[in-house]
Enzyme design. Structure first.
Site, PDB file in Angstrom:
ATOM      1  N   ASP B  11      56.736  -9.907 -61.065  1.00  0.00           N
ATOM      2  CA  ASP B  11      56.654 -10.832 -62.161  1.00  0.00           C
ATOM      3  C   ASP B  11      55.078 -11.166 -62.437  1.00  0.00           C
ATOM      4  OD1 ASP B  11      56.905 -12.927 -64.209  1.00  0.00           O
ATOM      5  OD2 ASP B  11      57.705 -14.508 -62.990  1.00  0.00           O
ATOM      6  N   GLU B  71      57.922  -6.594 -66.071  1.00  0.00           N
ATOM      7  CA  GLU B  71      58.319  -6.990 -67.309  1.00  0.00           C
ATOM      8  C   GLU B  71      57.324  -6.841 -68.478  1.00  0.00           C
ATOM      9  OE1 GLU B  71      61.008 -10.830 -67.677  1.00  0.00           O
ATOM     10  OE2 GLU B  71      59.210 -11.305 -67.699  1.00  0.00           O
ATOM     11  N   ASP B 144      59.128 -17.759 -59.685  1.00  0.00           N
ATOM     12  CA  ASP B 144      58.365 -16.146 -59.535  1.00  0.00           C
ATOM     13  C   ASP B 144      58.798 -15.142 -59.122  1.00  0.00           C
ATOM     14  OD1 ASP B 144      55.542 -17.533 -61.271  1.00  0.00           O
ATOM     15  OD2 ASP B 144      56.323 -18.812 -59.675  1.00  0.00           O
TER      16      ASP B 144
END
Lengths: 160, 160
Positions: B11, B71, B144
């Protein structure tokens, strides 16, 4: 004896990154080199970032600048574009930090002010001043390389 | 004999980057590790990017993932934030490409869909599902790192 100051100016982009190199002699700048790295749209993001890094390392090896000037990128309004330019900029800052080169950061207005004496000078005026200051017979192309030369000249004045 | 699949989920962020690692066994994911890199606000941009790269390289060496899931960042609306996250993301993609690791990219909706079965699941629902799927006694922290585990699990399902 004066220590040589050779400035690499970088105009970072994801599609195209401009490099411009000048030597400073007193308050004057002498043209050394300019080029533009174009990354291939068919390549993956990662491969394009590798291209930017590899070409930057190549320029550092060939021209051995003493300082590097990079424009701060305040002006992006589109988040998607900002993200992509940010990726290239991140890779560039990382590569310069690894090379232990001092980085001079400046705003777009500082570049215009430094080159044309006027913070709201347009792109064409900046390009004409770059050509004149570096005593070039024609306008340096492409625009990204010309912008990188402008950044290098202003960076050179800032470290004088 | 089945080939081991160990997925590193990332992330990406400029301030904080989450790492989460899972091993895939059939359609199940087994927790291996999670952590969050926090870069120091007093450091220069370049030094913070070096921290992200160094910690990522450290995770790659220690845990030897076979795949990496990241992502895609469509959701940034602020250009300044997008630029900063882009810088970290660029450095991460470069480091992964240098390590020749296959990268699985997914949208935020794919992560939610894959974990909670619902593209509009909220952050809390995703975290609860991560805890349940990985049979953890408590919610993985910080957020996170939990998000990175979610990305790793969905990445693992995508390469099955």
């Amino acid at each position: 004896m004066s220590i040589k100051k050779r400035i690499l100016g970088i105009d970072p982009g994801f599609d195209r990154t401009g490099f411009g190199i000048v030597d400073m002699k007193g308050s004057g700048a002498i043209w050394v080199h300019h080029e533009c790295v174009q990354t291939h749209p068919a390549d993956t993001f990662s491969a394009r970032l590798q291209t930017v890094r590899d070409r930057l390392q190549n320029v550092l090896t060939l021209y051995t600048p003493t300082h590097v000037a990079v424009e701060q990128l305040f002006f992006q309004t589109n988040a998607k574009t900002a993200m992509k330019v940010g990726m290239a900029r991140g890779v560039i800052l990382l590569t310069l930090a690894d090379a232990k080169l001092p980085i001079i950061e400046m705003t777009p207005n500082q570049v215009k002010q430094g080159i044309a004496g006027w913070g709201r000078a347009d792109k064409k005026q900046v390009q004409q001043m770059v050509q004149m200051l570096l005593k070039l017979k024609s306008k340096p192309t492409p625009d990204d390389a010309s912008d990188a030369l402008a950044i290098a000249i202003v960076g050179g004045l800032m470290v004088r």
